[in-house]
Write a protein that holds these residues in place. Structure first.
Motif, PDB file in Angstrom:
ATOM      1  N   THR A  33     -35.791  14.334 -11.844  1.00 49.04           N
ATOM      2  CA  THR A  33     -37.113  13.949 -11.350  1.00 49.04           C
ATOM      3  C   THR A  33     -38.092  13.630 -12.469  1.00 49.04           C
ATOM      4  OG1 THR A  33     -37.842  16.258 -11.244  1.00 49.04           O
ATOM      5  CG2 THR A  33     -36.824  15.326  -9.261  1.00 49.04           C
ATOM      6  N   GLY A  34     -37.715  13.894 -13.715  1.00 44.57           N
ATOM      7  CA  GLY A  34     -38.607  13.620 -14.832  1.00 44.57           C
ATOM      8  C   GLY A  34     -39.116  14.907 -15.452  1.00 44.57           C
ATOM      9  N   VAL A  35     -40.362  14.912 -15.882  1.00 51.53           N
ATOM     10  CA  VAL A  35     -40.932  16.091 -16.538  1.00 51.53           C
ATOM     11  C   VAL A  35     -41.511  17.076 -15.535  1.00 51.53           C
ATOM     12  CG1 VAL A  35     -41.411  14.915 -18.714  1.00 51.53           C
ATOM     13  CG2 VAL A  35     -43.115  14.860 -16.886  1.00 51.53           C
TER      14      VAL A  35
ATOM     15  N   SER B  22     -28.600  18.518 -16.404  1.00 52.00           N
ATOM     16  CA  SER B  22     -29.380  18.197 -17.609  1.00 52.00           C
ATOM     17  C   SER B  22     -28.801  18.856 -18.853  1.00 52.00           C
ATOM     18  CB  SER B  22     -30.836  18.629 -17.431  1.00 52.00           C
ATOM     19  OG  SER B  22     -31.489  17.829 -16.476  1.00 52.00           O
ATOM     20  N   SER B  23     -28.398  20.127 -18.733  1.00 55.44           N
ATOM     21  CA  SER B  23     -27.928  20.860 -19.903  1.00 55.44           C
ATOM     22  C   SER B  23     -26.646  20.269 -20.468  1.00 55.44           C
ATOM     23  CB  SER B  23     -27.713  22.332 -19.545  1.00 55.44           C
ATOM     24  OG  SER B  23     -26.730  22.468 -18.538  1.00 55.44           O
ATOM     25  N   GLY B  24     -25.767  19.792 -19.610  1.00 52.87           N
ATOM     26  CA  GLY B  24     -24.511  19.240 -20.093  1.00 52.87           C
ATOM     27  C   GLY B  24     -24.704  18.001 -20.937  1.00 52.87           C
ATOM     28  N   VAL B  25     -25.607  17.141 -20.518  1.00 52.68           N
ATOM     29  CA  VAL B  25     -25.896  15.928 -21.282  1.00 52.68           C
ATOM     30  C   VAL B  25     -26.509  16.274 -22.637  1.00 52.68           C
ATOM     31  CG1 VAL B  25     -27.470  13.950 -21.354  1.00 52.68           C
ATOM     32  CG2 VAL B  25     -26.029  14.322 -19.357  1.00 52.68           C
ATOM     33  N   VAL B  26     -27.438  17.227 -22.652  1.00 52.76           N
ATOM     34  CA  VAL B  26     -28.057  17.633 -23.922  1.00 52.76           C
ATOM     35  C   VAL B  26     -26.995  18.185 -24.868  1.00 52.76           C
ATOM     36  CG1 VAL B  26     -29.659  19.243 -25.007  1.00 52.76           C
ATOM     37  CG2 VAL B  26     -30.335  18.032 -22.932  1.00 52.76           C
TER      38      VAL B  26
ATOM     39  N   THR C 108     -34.020  16.779 -34.745  1.00 57.10           N
ATOM     40  CA  THR C 108     -34.277  17.200 -33.374  1.00 57.10           C
ATOM     41  C   THR C 108     -33.497  16.266 -32.455  1.00 57.10           C
ATOM     42  OG1 THR C 108     -36.220  15.754 -33.233  1.00 57.10           O
ATOM     43  CG2 THR C 108     -36.581  18.043 -33.937  1.00 57.10           C
ATOM     44  N   PHE C 109     -33.311  16.716 -31.224  1.00 57.26           N
ATOM     45  CA  PHE C 109     -32.645  15.849 -30.262  1.00 57.26           C
ATOM     46  C   PHE C 109     -33.257  16.012 -28.885  1.00 57.26           C
ATOM     47  CE2 PHE C 109     -29.691  15.172 -26.790  1.00 57.26           C
ATOM     48  CZ  PHE C 109     -29.467  13.814 -26.965  1.00 57.26           C
ATOM     49  N   SER C 110     -33.553  14.882 -28.257  1.00 58.50           N
ATOM     50  CA  SER C 110     -33.982  14.829 -26.867  1.00 58.50           C
ATOM     51  C   SER C 110     -33.134  13.798 -26.145  1.00 58.50           C
ATOM     52  CB  SER C 110     -35.462  14.432 -26.758  1.00 58.50           C
ATOM     53  OG  SER C 110     -35.792  14.077 -25.428  1.00 58.50           O
ATOM     54  N   ALA C 111     -32.706  14.126 -24.936  1.00 58.32           N
ATOM     55  CA  ALA C 111     -31.905  13.190 -24.153  1.00 58.32           C
ATOM     56  C   ALA C 111     -32.690  11.944 -23.783  1.00 58.32           C
ATOM     57  CB  ALA C 111     -31.376  13.871 -22.890  1.00 58.32           C
ATOM     58  N   ASP C 112     -34.018  11.975 -23.951  1.00 63.32           N
ATOM     59  CA  ASP C 112     -34.832  10.792 -23.687  1.00 63.32           C
ATOM     60  C   ASP C 112     -34.450   9.622 -24.585  1.00 63.32           C
ATOM     61  OD1 ASP C 112     -36.229  12.197 -21.783  1.00 63.32           O
ATOM     62  OD2 ASP C 112     -37.955  12.617 -23.063  1.00 63.32           O
ATOM     63  N   THR C 113     -33.815   9.909 -25.723  1.00 63.44           N
ATOM     64  CA  THR C 113     -33.457   8.846 -26.660  1.00 63.44           C
ATOM     65  C   THR C 113     -32.094   8.230 -26.362  1.00 63.44           C
ATOM     66  OG1 THR C 113     -32.512  10.441 -28.223  1.00 63.44           O
ATOM     67  CG2 THR C 113     -34.837   9.897 -28.492  1.00 63.44           C
ATOM     68  N   VAL C 114     -31.425   8.712 -25.328  1.00 62.72           N
ATOM     69  CA  VAL C 114     -30.110   8.182 -24.952  1.00 62.72           C
ATOM     70  C   VAL C 114     -30.298   7.201 -23.800  1.00 62.72           C
ATOM     71  CG1 VAL C 114     -27.808   8.754 -24.108  1.00 62.72           C
ATOM     72  CG2 VAL C 114     -28.991  10.316 -25.668  1.00 62.72           C
ATOM     73  N   ALA C 115     -29.678   6.069 -23.892  1.00 66.19           N
ATOM     74  CA  ALA C 115     -29.800   5.053 -22.845  1.00 66.19           C
ATOM     75  C   ALA C 115     -29.287   5.595 -21.509  1.00 66.19           C
ATOM     76  CB  ALA C 115     -29.022   3.800 -23.230  1.00 66.19           C
TER      77      ALA C 115
END
Length: 320
Positions: free
Chosen positions: A90-92, A124-128, A260-267
């Motif tokens: 759903t987003g943030v 969400s956790s698996g993708v991260v 750092t890593f955020s899944a927001d940077t993955v297409a």
């Protein structure tokens, strides 16, 4: 409909159950009658007010992932989604509700054998965890330390590192009982929160995946092997010291790296492909989800109290 909103930043008691109008999907969105709502560490960070400077205001409805049944679609969305059981990002925020809207591109059908509760534990956790290991350029045979491994991101990272052929998978956690549970998921060495407690553990690590950050983070930079890489995927322990880079400069000749890593940077298509694969693996029992407790939506305050107290192993899930 019922929703949970952050009416005052700070303690869990600042959240309240409120009534809000039933939503309608906008163009490109679906409407989901929620069956399960994931409670994530970022929800607690937002609730405490740590991200207020980034646009989060009191009145915010937290929650980033839900699972349930699509009941309506907005303009431009295939009508065949209606009636399907799905997971959705759903987003943030916007997830602690009885009915949630989500972009159609962030919706996946639930495969056979995967429950709504398991979907929001892994989604969400698996993708991260997957992309954090990729961001760290993890390769088979390398040693991995997962700092803060008792949450859903850490639990998945441990499994993925073990399945990926890590030479060692060390974890930090708060108790021997949790350590034993993490061993069943692939951990080979169990450390306390300071990174000590196992004489047989590697002295250094090729990869450190850090979910915690906080004041103790610089000490783990010193645990990196030459050419070692630390990737921070969460700040559940708060931000690190402003001068943490001095620790890396003091070990200049080790050529260590910090990211750092955020899944927001993955297409989106890449996230979708990994999530689809992980859902299928979980449905087959090849990737384990760990649910700490399932609570009614009205008990969101209790869920956050448990997170703040450090009681949670895995993920708490809310149900309407």
């Amino acid at each position: 409909m019922k929703a949970v909103a952050i009416q005052a930043f700070g303690s869990p008691e600042g959240m309240e159950v409120i009534d809000i109008p039933d939503p309608a999907p906008a163009a490109g969105q679906v409407l989901i009658a929620t069956e399960a709502i994931g409670v994530g560490g970022v929800d607690a960070v937002i609730r405490r007010g740590a991200l207020a400077a980034h646009g989060f205001a009191e009145g915010h409805v937290p929650g980033g992932e839900v699972a349930g049944t699509v009941t309506a679609v907005g303009d431009g969305v295939d009508m065949s989604w209606i009636g399907r059981r799905v997971w959705a990002f759903t987003g943030v925020g916007g997830g602690y509700v009885e009915q949630a809207t989500a972009p159609a591109g962030e919706v996946l059908p639930l495969p056979p054998g995967l429950s709504a509760v398991d979907a929001v534990t892994l989604g969400s956790s698996g993708v991260v965890a997957h992309f954090a290991l990729a961001h760290a350029r993890f390769a088979p045979g390398e040693s991995v330390l997962v700092r803060g491994a008792a949450g859903s991101i850490g639990i998945t990272a441990v499994q993925l590192a073990a399945r990926g052929g890590a030479g060692a998978v060390a974890v930090t956690t708060s108790s021997a009982e949790r350590g034993d549970r993490l061993r069943t998921l692939g951990a080979t060495h169990v450390l306390d929160r300071s990174g000590n407690g196992d004489e047989d553990a590697p002295a250094g690590y090729d990869v450190v995946i850090d979910v915690v950050a906080g004041a103790g983070m610089p000490a783990f930079l010193t645990r990196l092997n030459p050419n070692g890489r630390m990737v921070v995927v969460g700040v559940v322990g708060g931000p690190p010291p402003a001068d943490f880079g001095a620790t890396m400069m003091a070990a200049f000749r080790k050529s260590s790296s910090f990211a750092t890593f955020s899944a927001d940077t993955v297409a989106g298509p890449a996230r979708r492909a990994v999530r689809t694969e992980q859902f299928a693996a979980a449905g087959r029992g090849e990737l384990r989800t760990v649910v700490h407790e399932v609570l009614p939506l009205e008990h969101a305050v209790l869920a956050h109290r448990k997170m703040d107290a450090g009681e949670v192993f895995g993920r708490i899930v809310l149900t309407p």
